[in-house]
Design a protein around this motif. Sequence first.
Motif, PDB file in Angstrom:
ATOM      1  N   PHE A   1      58.800 -14.824  -7.746  1.00  0.00           N
ATOM      2  CA  PHE A   1      59.573 -14.353  -6.324  1.00  0.00           C
ATOM      3  C   PHE A   1      60.706 -14.338  -7.436  1.00  0.00           C
ATOM      4  CE2 PHE A   1      62.134 -17.350  -4.616  1.00  0.00           C
ATOM      5  CZ  PHE A   1      61.980 -17.932  -3.330  1.00  0.00           C
TER       6      PHE A   1
ATOM      7  N   SER B   1      67.297 -15.169  -7.082  1.00  0.00           N
ATOM      8  CA  SER B   1      68.501 -15.273  -8.435  1.00  0.00           C
ATOM      9  C   SER B   1      68.760 -13.749  -8.248  1.00  0.00           C
ATOM     10  CB  SER B   1      68.549 -16.424  -8.686  1.00  0.00           C
ATOM     11  OG  SER B   1      67.398 -17.523  -8.620  1.00  0.00           O
TER      12      SER B   1
ATOM     13  N   TYR C   1      65.004 -25.361 -11.835  1.00  0.00           N
ATOM     14  CA  TYR C   1      65.185 -23.867 -11.067  1.00  0.00           C
ATOM     15  C   TYR C   1      64.217 -24.331  -9.079  1.00  0.00           C
ATOM     16  CZ  TYR C   1      59.907 -24.631 -13.188  1.00  0.00           C
ATOM     17  OH  TYR C   1      58.776 -24.591 -14.206  1.00  0.00           O
TER      18      TYR C   1
ATOM     19  N   LYS D   1      72.942 -13.988   6.729  1.00  0.00           N
ATOM     20  CA  LYS D   1      72.408 -13.504   8.029  1.00  0.00           C
ATOM     21  C   LYS D   1      72.116 -11.726   7.425  1.00  0.00           C
ATOM     22  CE  LYS D   1      74.702 -16.491  11.400  1.00  0.00           C
ATOM     23  NZ  LYS D   1      73.779 -16.782  11.170  1.00  0.00           N
TER      24      LYS D   1
ATOM     25  N   VAL E   1      54.248 -20.900  -8.382  1.00  0.00           N
ATOM     26  CA  VAL E   1      55.599 -19.387  -7.926  1.00  0.00           C
ATOM     27  C   VAL E   1      53.963 -18.853  -7.368  1.00  0.00           C
ATOM     28  CG1 VAL E   1      56.329 -17.668  -9.566  1.00  0.00           C
ATOM     29  CG2 VAL E   1      57.156 -19.468 -10.079  1.00  0.00           C
TER      30      VAL E   1
ATOM     31  N   SER F   1      72.482 -17.110  -1.088  1.00  0.00           N
ATOM     32  CA  SER F   1      72.737 -15.902  -0.411  1.00  0.00           C
ATOM     33  C   SER F   1      73.628 -15.221  -0.518  1.00  0.00           C
ATOM     34  CB  SER F   1      73.291 -16.347   0.592  1.00  0.00           C
ATOM     35  OG  SER F   1      74.555 -17.270   1.075  1.00  0.00           O
TER      36      SER F   1
HETATM   37  N1  CAA Z   1      63.892 -24.298   6.065  1.00  0.00           N
HETATM   38  C1  CAA Z   1      64.817 -23.183   6.704  1.00  0.00           C
HETATM   39  N2  CAA Z   1      65.868 -22.395   7.456  1.00  0.00           N
HETATM   40  C2  CAA Z   1      66.652 -23.180   6.585  1.00  0.00           C
HETATM   41  C3  CAA Z   1      66.269 -24.201   5.559  1.00  0.00           C
HETATM   42  C4  CAA Z   1      65.025 -24.299   5.176  1.00  0.00           C
HETATM   43  N3  CAA Z   1      65.167 -25.182   4.590  1.00  0.00           N
HETATM   44  N4  CAA Z   1      67.295 -24.513   4.599  1.00  0.00           N
HETATM   45  C5  CAA Z   1      68.526 -23.162   5.248  1.00  0.00           C
HETATM   46  N5  CAA Z   1      68.035 -22.488   6.413  1.00  0.00           N
HETATM   47  C6  CAA Z   1      68.670 -22.030   7.170  1.00  0.00           C
HETATM   48  C7  CAA Z   1      69.922 -22.484   8.184  1.00  0.00           C
HETATM   49  O1  CAA Z   1      69.282 -23.194   9.178  1.00  0.00           O
HETATM   50  C8  CAA Z   1      70.759 -21.038   8.449  1.00  0.00           C
HETATM   51  O2  CAA Z   1      70.289 -20.211   9.270  1.00  0.00           O
HETATM   52  P1  CAA Z   1      71.493 -19.581  10.756  1.00  0.00           P
HETATM   53  O3  CAA Z   1      72.338 -19.206  10.241  1.00  0.00           O
HETATM   54  O4  CAA Z   1      69.745 -19.070  11.640  1.00  0.00           O
HETATM   55  O5  CAA Z   1      71.308 -21.297  10.943  1.00  0.00           O
HETATM   56  C9  CAA Z   1      70.698 -20.493   7.195  1.00  0.00           C
HETATM   57  O6  CAA Z   1      69.700 -20.793   6.554  1.00  0.00           O
HETATM   58  C10 CAA Z   1      72.043 -20.952   5.562  1.00  0.00           C
HETATM   59  O7  CAA Z   1      71.934 -22.403   6.157  1.00  0.00           O
HETATM   60  P2  CAA Z   1      73.109 -23.085   5.184  1.00  0.00           P
HETATM   61  O8  CAA Z   1      74.035 -22.467   5.666  1.00  0.00           O
HETATM   62  O9  CAA Z   1      72.155 -24.355   4.954  1.00  0.00           O
HETATM   63  O10 CAA Z   1      72.949 -22.447   3.980  1.00  0.00           O
HETATM   64  P3  CAA Z   1      73.380 -22.233   2.054  1.00  0.00           P
HETATM   65  O11 CAA Z   1      74.536 -21.481   1.956  1.00  0.00           O
HETATM   66  O12 CAA Z   1      75.000 -23.686   3.005  1.00  0.00           O
HETATM   67  O13 CAA Z   1      72.457 -22.540   1.817  1.00  0.00           O
HETATM   68  C11 CAA Z   1      71.623 -24.318  -0.065  1.00  0.00           C
HETATM   69  C12 CAA Z   1      71.944 -24.157   1.810  1.00  0.00           C
HETATM   70  C13 CAA Z   1      70.498 -25.854   0.529  1.00  0.00           C
HETATM   71  C14 CAA Z   1      72.164 -24.906  -0.827  1.00  0.00           C
HETATM   72  C15 CAA Z   1      70.693 -23.107  -0.503  1.00  0.00           C
HETATM   73  O14 CAA Z   1      71.506 -21.897  -0.114  1.00  0.00           O
HETATM   74  C16 CAA Z   1      69.575 -23.570  -1.795  1.00  0.00           C
HETATM   75  O15 CAA Z   1      68.595 -23.748  -1.792  1.00  0.00           O
HETATM   76  N6  CAA Z   1      70.025 -22.656  -3.076  1.00  0.00           N
HETATM   77  C17 CAA Z   1      69.208 -23.099  -4.629  1.00  0.00           C
HETATM   78  C18 CAA Z   1      68.358 -22.041  -4.347  1.00  0.00           C
HETATM   79  C19 CAA Z   1      67.873 -22.123  -5.073  1.00  0.00           C
HETATM   80  O16 CAA Z   1      65.966 -22.773  -4.992  1.00  0.00           O
HETATM   81  N7  CAA Z   1      66.930 -20.899  -5.983  1.00  0.00           N
HETATM   82  C20 CAA Z   1      65.784 -21.213  -6.886  1.00  0.00           C
HETATM   83  C21 CAA Z   1      65.191 -19.631  -6.925  1.00  0.00           C
HETATM   84  S1  CAA Z   1      63.902 -20.116  -7.480  1.00  0.00           S
HETATM   85  C22 CAA Z   1      63.398 -19.958  -8.514  1.00  0.00           C
HETATM   86  O17 CAA Z   1      63.851 -20.834  -8.977  1.00  0.00           O
HETATM   87  C23 CAA Z   1      63.146 -19.212 -10.351  1.00  0.00           C
HETATM   88  C24 CAA Z   1      61.743 -19.139  -9.969  1.00  0.00           C
HETATM   89  O18 CAA Z   1      61.089 -18.187 -10.712  1.00  0.00           O
HETATM   90  C25 CAA Z   1      60.505 -20.303 -10.004  1.00  0.00           C
END
Ligand code: CAA
Length: 381
Positions: free
Chosen positions: A124, A127, A363, A180, A90, A136
Amino acid sequence: MFDLGYSEEQLLIQKTAREFAKEHLAPGVMERDRKMEFPAEQVKMLGEMGFMGMTVPEEWGGSGADTVSYALAIEEISREDASMGVILSVNNSLVCYILNAFGTDSQKEKYLKTLASGQWLGAFSLSEPQAGSDASNLKTVAEKKDDHYLLKGTKNWVTSGINSDVAIVFAMTEKGAGHKGISAFIVEKSFDGFTAGKKEDKLGIRGSDTSELYFDNCPVPVVNRIGEESGGFTIAMKALDGGRIGVAAQAVGIARAALEESVRYAKERQQFGKTIASFGAIKEKIAKMSTDISAARLLTHKAAYLKDTGKPFSTESAMAKWFASKTAMESATECVQIFGGYGYMEEYGVERLMRDAKITEIYEGTSEIQQLVIARTALEK
Ligand code: CAA
């Protein structure tokens, strides 16, 4: 294009991490697991050795290493202690990465130098109770008032939420705008109205703390916003692409521990007058674990290599994380099976691998989210 030979520097980093893990992490790992004790002393030592900001340039307090070296180090550390694996991951691939890639020079001077050199620890925070996979869908808001924003809301499942000095927090600057309307902020623990919740009691990685974070009208200077207003979601997604390489490497480390412990035990344990290693059923398990681990490591290093060479790597990091976490869970389960009744007992130390492995499937994006990312790319072709 993908050179399988490792450089001398990469091998030296691997060796240094391995020796450190054996000497300073393996002793006491079960006790820290039992007591949910944060490895503060070891985090400090790893900071002094340059492992907290591995890929950050030296001018900003890091070690200037590449992502392949980083993956090698996380694997070695997690081989002995997966809790330390996530603390490092992280800080390196989410927090330091974001500041290095998107921070201003003054943010780098003030925060990246202290975080990459290990003087401070970072968290970070994306969530929320209603925003896990649907990242989002945030309710935490940041309202602009003159030269600062006021943060209000609750964050969930934050690694190092309690022990960190600073967190990168994502909040809505434009309500109702979905992804956005999200912005990223650097929030110091000492800021008014910022508190961490209780330490969560978890199934695994119990040496690393996880907590909620609360923001009650917490004032954050405008100069602490990272990147453009409303540009936060892209920053989070890009960071998670790299973060998933860290989690994949952590999973490879757990799986390797399961394999090595299985091999050692299978060669020792006698049943029906022979070692259990001589039975086909055990050989099959060992063969599958060995092959899967090798494949998981290759996927992880391929994603790391693509990142290092400036090529797109989101799909590859999703593949690496999905496959490596599945390998960790399956290998740890088979390891307990090979140990039989002893494996189920805490004293033998392998049930911890099963408990630690599970979170790698959850995660930084669940396995289902990784599959969504992979399938989306495949179907777009
Ligand atoms: N790189 C750059 N931009 C990206 C991207 C990437 N990998 N993935 C998406 N985007 C951008 C898209 O281009 C889009 O931008 P525009 O509107 O400008 O075109 C915008 O982000 C939205 O993209 P999506 O429509 O694809 O978004 P979505 O709502 O369908 O979500 C998702 C996509 C892949 C499901 C995403 O929400 C996701 O990764 N979810 C999982 C979240 C996650 O990993 N959470 C973990 C939190 S941290 C944690 O675990 C705790 C810790 O402490 C370790």
